[in-house]
Design a protein around this motif. Structure first.
Motif, mmCIF file in Angstrom:
data_model
loop_
_atom_site.group_PDB
_atom_site.id
_atom_site.type_symbol
_atom_site.label_atom_id
_atom_site.label_comp_id
_atom_site.label_asym_id
_atom_site.label_seq_id
_atom_site.Cartn_x
_atom_site.Cartn_y
_atom_site.Cartn_z
ATOM 1 N N SER A 115 0.846 -1.123 0.048
ATOM 2 C CA SER A 115 -0.037 0.184 0.033
ATOM 3 C C SER A 115 0.838 1.211 -0.001
ATOM 4 O O SER A 115 0.508 2.135 -0.760
ATOM 5 C CB SER A 115 -0.952 0.046 1.322
ATOM 6 O OG SER A 115 -1.839 -1.305 1.168
ATOM 7 N N LEU A 116 1.979 1.069 0.718
ATOM 8 C CA LEU A 116 2.968 2.333 0.837
ATOM 9 C C LEU A 116 3.496 2.455 -0.620
ATOM 10 O O LEU A 116 3.744 3.616 -1.144
ATOM 11 C CB LEU A 116 3.890 2.035 1.979
ATOM 12 C CG LEU A 116 3.590 2.276 3.159
ATOM 13 C CD1 LEU A 116 4.566 2.021 4.309
ATOM 14 C CD2 LEU A 116 2.875 3.602 3.734
ATOM 15 N N LEU A 117 3.701 1.428 -1.168
ATOM 16 C CA LEU A 117 4.671 1.593 -2.505
ATOM 17 C C LEU A 117 3.791 1.962 -3.713
ATOM 18 O O LEU A 117 4.186 2.709 -4.639
ATOM 19 C CB LEU A 117 5.395 0.021 -2.914
ATOM 20 C CG LEU A 117 6.694 -0.347 -2.000
ATOM 21 C CD1 LEU A 117 6.892 -1.746 -2.394
ATOM 22 C CD2 LEU A 117 7.770 0.618 -2.285
ATOM 23 N N GLY A 118 2.446 1.615 -3.424
ATOM 24 C CA GLY A 118 1.555 1.855 -4.531
ATOM 25 C C GLY A 118 1.459 3.293 -4.998
ATOM 26 O O GLY A 118 1.882 3.818 -6.376
ATOM 27 N N GLY A 119 1.236 4.248 -4.014
ATOM 28 C CA GLY A 119 1.122 5.553 -4.149
ATOM 29 C C GLY A 119 2.568 6.070 -4.819
ATOM 30 O O GLY A 119 2.486 6.822 -5.711
ATOM 31 N N VAL A 120 3.807 5.489 -4.228
ATOM 32 C CA VAL A 120 4.929 6.081 -4.651
ATOM 33 C C VAL A 120 5.258 5.779 -6.233
ATOM 34 O O VAL A 120 5.637 6.676 -7.180
ATOM 35 C CB VAL A 120 6.180 5.472 -3.992
ATOM 36 C CG1 VAL A 120 7.280 5.905 -4.319
ATOM 37 C CG2 VAL A 120 5.939 6.145 -2.433
ATOM 38 N N LEU A 121 4.858 4.473 -6.553
ATOM 39 C CA LEU A 121 5.111 4.213 -7.964
ATOM 40 C C LEU A 121 4.296 5.017 -8.928
ATOM 41 O O LEU A 121 4.408 5.237 -10.039
ATOM 42 C CB LEU A 121 4.964 2.568 -8.095
ATOM 43 C CG LEU A 121 5.695 1.651 -7.510
ATOM 44 C CD1 LEU A 121 5.420 0.383 -7.513
ATOM 45 C CD2 LEU A 121 7.332 1.884 -7.960
ATOM 46 N N ALA A 122 2.859 4.816 -8.530
ATOM 47 C CA ALA A 122 1.843 5.722 -9.424
ATOM 48 C C ALA A 122 2.219 7.101 -9.606
ATOM 49 O O ALA A 122 2.184 7.935 -10.626
ATOM 50 C CB ALA A 122 0.429 5.442 -8.934
ATOM 51 N N ALA A 134 5.399 8.683 -9.552
ATOM 52 C CA ALA A 134 6.518 8.415 -10.151
ATOM 53 C C ALA A 134 6.408 8.059 -11.831
ATOM 54 O O ALA A 134 7.019 8.640 -12.593
ATOM 55 C CB ALA A 134 7.448 7.784 -9.374
ATOM 56 N N TYR A 135 5.852 7.117 -11.865
ATOM 57 C CA TYR A 135 5.732 6.420 -13.150
ATOM 58 C C TYR A 135 4.294 6.245 -13.856
ATOM 59 O O TYR A 135 4.220 5.890 -15.103
ATOM 60 C CB TYR A 135 6.331 5.162 -13.107
ATOM 61 C CG TYR A 135 7.781 4.919 -12.643
ATOM 62 C CD1 TYR A 135 8.950 5.644 -13.039
ATOM 63 C CD2 TYR A 135 7.942 4.328 -11.450
ATOM 64 C CE1 TYR A 135 10.101 5.277 -12.998
ATOM 65 C CE2 TYR A 135 9.134 4.136 -10.563
ATOM 66 C CZ TYR A 135 10.325 4.920 -11.434
ATOM 67 O OH TYR A 135 11.444 5.149 -10.860
ATOM 68 N N GLY A 136 3.447 6.685 -13.451
ATOM 69 C CA GLY A 136 2.062 6.798 -13.840
ATOM 70 C C GLY A 136 1.013 5.773 -13.116
ATOM 71 O O GLY A 136 1.471 4.781 -12.784
ATOM 72 N N LEU A 137 -0.317 5.895 -13.535
ATOM 73 C CA LEU A 137 -1.184 4.879 -12.923
ATOM 74 C C LEU A 137 -1.207 3.505 -13.325
ATOM 75 O O LEU A 137 -1.280 2.667 -12.605
ATOM 76 C CB LEU A 137 -2.519 5.576 -13.105
ATOM 77 C CG LEU A 137 -3.276 6.513 -12.605
ATOM 78 C CD1 LEU A 137 -4.489 6.980 -13.113
ATOM 79 C CD2 LEU A 137 -3.212 6.255 -11.000
#
Length: 405
Positions: free
Chosen positions: A366-373, A375-378
């Protein structure tokens, strides 16, 4: 095979099943009413999110410790005591809400206590099915317990919780207090529970909690199949929760759905889960467990790949239904294998390791999801999840061949 499906589950099992049904209904009601209550007191998003996190945090803090205590104490009495205390905590919250004196700190404290009790009760009650149901009847027994979650917790409780809160804010919490009390009463009537293992005959001092936790972890690490399943689940939860942390934005921006459409899309998970409870016993009777588990990993890859590639809501919804079927079938198979292979004296500790990996993976994801989206898009979390699960398939494929029921 037909004889296996005809194995009677017994009166003790049906008491357990009824207790599970009541608990799932009450938990689902509070899952909806809790955030609504916090939102009615404050507009702070952190406080609203904290209501959910307060109930999850104890799993990260106490899961392994609870497993050790579940193996030390009489499990039936432990569940009855914990559910009675949770009923009292919910009753206090219901009274506070009814008299309009509930505060955010009180709510978070109650939810933290509920979560702490959950780590003990869920871990201790994991041994009930293998204690009261013959091995041949466990796939059916586990499927029926999953049906409680899918039908009552995911379907019925959600709208009921919202409606009860609108009718009177204190009512959902009073109802949940009653469900905890009724669950405790039902469990107290179950007699066919394997007793707590006796003390060693040499009466040597019992190892400390840390040593007992270590024994459970070491046993799991030595069991190739269950170790593979545990690690697979942990990785799967990390990437799944990373991908679905931004699912609401994905549904609205990529699929073009409204708020109502997003809600309907979420129902697809419950539809798949319910269908899974209907087909799981038959699939387990007819198809080798190793094939079901391998097929489940392929479904995981297909889910994330579909979401990464598709812009069609119907295609995404269909894939989610298939995924929901898989999660239930996978859960029944893995639970049944664990019930068969894990010694009763270690069951609480091994189960607690699974729970720790499960919720720990979910929290990290859950923490990584927001960071990845961000930085790199949905779509990035879904591509990453698809690739990660494809690697899991490669690594786990061979060890899973030994799975059988």
């Amino acid at each position: 095979m037909r004889a296996h499906s005809a194995v009677p589950l017994g009166a003790d099992y049906w008491k357990l099943w009824t207790s599970s049904a009541v608990s799932n209904l009450g938990d689902g009601i509070t899952m909806v009413a809790g955030p609504l209550l916090v939102a009615s007191i404050t507009t702070d998003p952190a406080a609203v999110a904290g209501a959910v996190f307060a109930q999850q945090l104890p799993w990260l803090l106490f899961a392994l410790i609870s497993g050790a205590w579940a193996d030390r104490l009489d499990r039936r009495r432990l569940v009855v005591s914990v559910n009675t205390m949770r009923a009292g905590a919910m009753a206090v919250l219901a009274v506070a809400v009814g008299f309009e004196v509930a505060t955010v700190p009180l709510i978070l404290t109650v939810f933290f206590l509920l979560g702490t009790g959950e780590t003990l009760a869920d871990t201790a009650s994991a041994v009930f099915v293998p204690a009261v149901v013959p091995e041949a009847g466990r796939p059916k027994a586990n499927s029926l317990l999953y049906a409680n979650f899918n039908v009552l917790n995911q379907f019925a409780a959600k709208p009921l919780g919202g409606w009860l809160f609108v009718a009177a804010a204190a009512v959902p919490f009073a109802v949940n207090a009653l469900t905890f009390a009724l669950s405790a009463a039902l469990i107290a009537t179950i007699r066919a529970i394997t007793p707590t293992p006796a003390a060693p005959v040499d009466r040597s001092p019992r190892p400390g909690v840390r040593a007992e936790i270590g024994a459970g972890v070491r046993w799991l690490l030595r069991h190739r199949l269950l170790r593979t399943l545990a690690v697979t689940m942990a990785v799967g939860n990390v990437v799944f929760c990373a991908a679905f942390a931004v699912f609401v934005l994905y549904a609205m921006r990529r699929l073009g759905l409204s708020d109502v459409g997003y809600g309907v899309l979420l129902v697809a998970f419950a539809v798949g889960g319910f269908l899974g409870t209907l087909v799981a016993p038959a699939l387990i009777r007819r198809i080798r467990a190793s094939y079901l588990l391998r097929a489940g990993l392929l479904v995981e890859v297909a889910l994330h790949a579909t979401l990464a590639l598709s812009r069609e809501p119907w295609a995404v919804a269909a894939m989610i239904v298939v995924f929901g079927v898989h999660t239930t079938v996978w859960g029944v198979v893995v639970t049944t294998i664990r019930q068969r292979d894990v010694p009763s004296a270690l069951f609480g500790r091994v189960t607690s390791v699974y729970s720790f990996l499960d919720l720990g993976g979910a929290a990290v994801g859950s923490l990584l999801g927001g960071v990845l989206a961000t930085a790199y898009g949905l779509v990035a979390p879904y591509w990453i999840a698809a690739v990660a699960m494809a690697l899991v398939v490669v690594v786990a494929w061979r060890p899973l061949r030994s799975a059988g029921l």
